[in-house]
Design an enzyme around this catalytic site. Structure first.
Site, short mmCIF file in Angstrom:
data_model
loop_
_atom_site.label_atom_id
_atom_site.label_comp_id
_atom_site.label_asym_id
_atom_site.label_seq_id
_atom_site.Cartn_x
_atom_site.Cartn_y
_atom_site.Cartn_z
N LYS A 71 54.90 -0.37 -2.99
CA LYS A 71 53.58 0.09 -3.44
C LYS A 71 53.56 1.61 -3.30
CE LYS A 71 49.64 -1.88 -4.79
NZ LYS A 71 49.44 -3.14 -5.52
N GLY A 122 33.04 -9.75 -8.89
CA GLY A 122 33.83 -8.69 -9.53
C GLY A 122 34.19 -9.06 -10.96
#
Ligand code: NAD
Length: 350
Positions: free
Chosen positions: A79, A178
């Site tokens: 990441k 969301g």
């Protein structure tokens, strides 16, 4: 650009990347390359501190190792993060990060994540070959969100079958927290399957738009976790299932796209004790990395590859939920164990 290598015992390689001229501070973390090159997105976020950004990149890169292993992809976990608000993004920052990715020589592949767009990835691409999720090019896989949503939808049907005795979602009340890239696509799929929808977003316009589009009921952000629903789909941020939330949740199934939904194993244990079936997040949301993997691995028939891998993820979810039921434990613990076994098999073979 300056690159400093940090020694973090839990991770393969961690770089702190700075570029004074570009005003860049960021990190790249490779958690594991045991199964193949590390893959994971580039995130831009206004962290409170460098320590907070480092903690995030370490946790997220580890999560990618679990996710790629769960999807049985020949990839590891990595990441990258850039500190700052997405509004502070500049070409110079993106290019400097691209140069840092290039120094790893393909041990880490980056892609779009929160705060990034496919267009930003094209800027990063000017400095490094090791970018996926591009909008065009020979193996371009584009926005992974529709595939992520499809994987979550399949996982939801598997969990519904175990919890309610039928994978048919018609008439079930599904609460989606969301309504971004994934949540919106998921709402479409769940609605088409005949479910009743409760929707929530911190952007009230987005919630209102979803309510109008899908005939859903819009719920305030602070009420979605306690709204009377059969299934909760967290598709916004991580850490929403705290021990307190787990103790009060009315839903019978938790299955969504957000990464790191549980604040810890104890929260998962509470869900299990209360008879709430939790579909482990990194299995449920693996459709996105499958889509990206097709680009990294330069798969000639991407649609076939993705369809097959999504079915494999669905079978994996069924296996985890059934094994957990047999063992009388929470699926979060079983998923971690199965993935740990896969990873140690790779370590032993290396
Ligand atoms: P996104 O940024 O497009 O959407 C997130 C949405 O959640 C936004 O509309 C935002 O306004 C809303 N939101 C934020 N906080 C909220 C809150 N407290 N309550 C209600 N709404 C809130 O992100 P996305 O790409 O849709 O991803 C959603 C989640 O799934 C993220 O956690 C992401 O890490 C994870 N995920 C995404 C993918 C993918 O393919 N995009 C793959 C795997 C995992």
């Amino acid at each position: 650009m300056q690159i400093e290598t940090l020694t973090i015992p839990t991770h393969d390689t961690v770089l702190r990347v700075t570029d004074a001229a570009a005003g860049l501070t960021g990190f790249i973390a490779i958690h594991s390359t045991a199964r193949g090159p590390a893959a994971g997105g580039l995130r831009m976020r206004a962290y409170d501190s460098e320590d907070a950004a480092l903690a995030d990149v370490l946790a997220l890169s580890r999560g990618m190792t679990l996710k790629t292993a769960a999807a049985d992809l020949p990839l590891g976990g990595g990441k990258a993060v850039i500190l700052g608000r997405p509004a502070e993004k500049t070409e110079a920052k993106l290019r400097a990060m691209g140069r840092a990715v290039e120094t790893l020589g393909g041990r880490y592949w980056t892609a779009e994540d929160m705060g990034m767009s496919p267009a930003d990835m094209q800027v990063v691409r000017r400095e490094t070959r090791f970018v996926a999720g591009l909008p065009d090019g020979p193996y371009a896989s584009g926005d992974p969100s529709p595939r992520t949503a499809r994987g979550v939808f399949y996982a939801m049907r598997v969990a519904a079958e175990r919890r309610f005795g039928s994978r048919d979602l018609a008439g079930r009340r599904v609460a989606i927290q969301g309504l971004g890239h994934v949540g919106w696509h998921l709402a479409k799929l769940v609605r088409a399957a005949g479910a009743e929808l409760l929707v929530s977003d911190i952007d009230p316009a987005r919630a209102a738009q979803a309510a109008a589009t899908f005939g859903a009921e819009a719920v305030a952000p602070d009420a979605i976790l306690t709204a009377p629903a059969d299934i909760l789909a967290p598709c916004a941020i991580g850490g929403v299932i705290t021990e307190e939330v787990a103790s009060a949740l009315p839903a019978r199934v938790v299955c969504g796209a957000a990464n790191n939904q549980l604040t810890g194993d104890r929260a998962g244990d509470i869900l299990h004790e209360r008879g709430i079936l939790y579909a482990p997040d990194y299995v449920a949301n693996g459709g996105g990395i499958v889509n990206v993997a097709a680009e990294i691995l330069q798969v000639p028939d991407r649609m076939h590859f993705v369809t097959e891998r999504l079915s494999a993820l669905e079978r994996m979810m069924a296996h985890i939920l059934d094994s957990a039921a047999r063992a009388g434990t929470g699926p979060h613990r079983v998923a971690d164990r199965i993935v740990a076994e896969r990873l140690s098999a790779n370590d032993a073979a290396a």
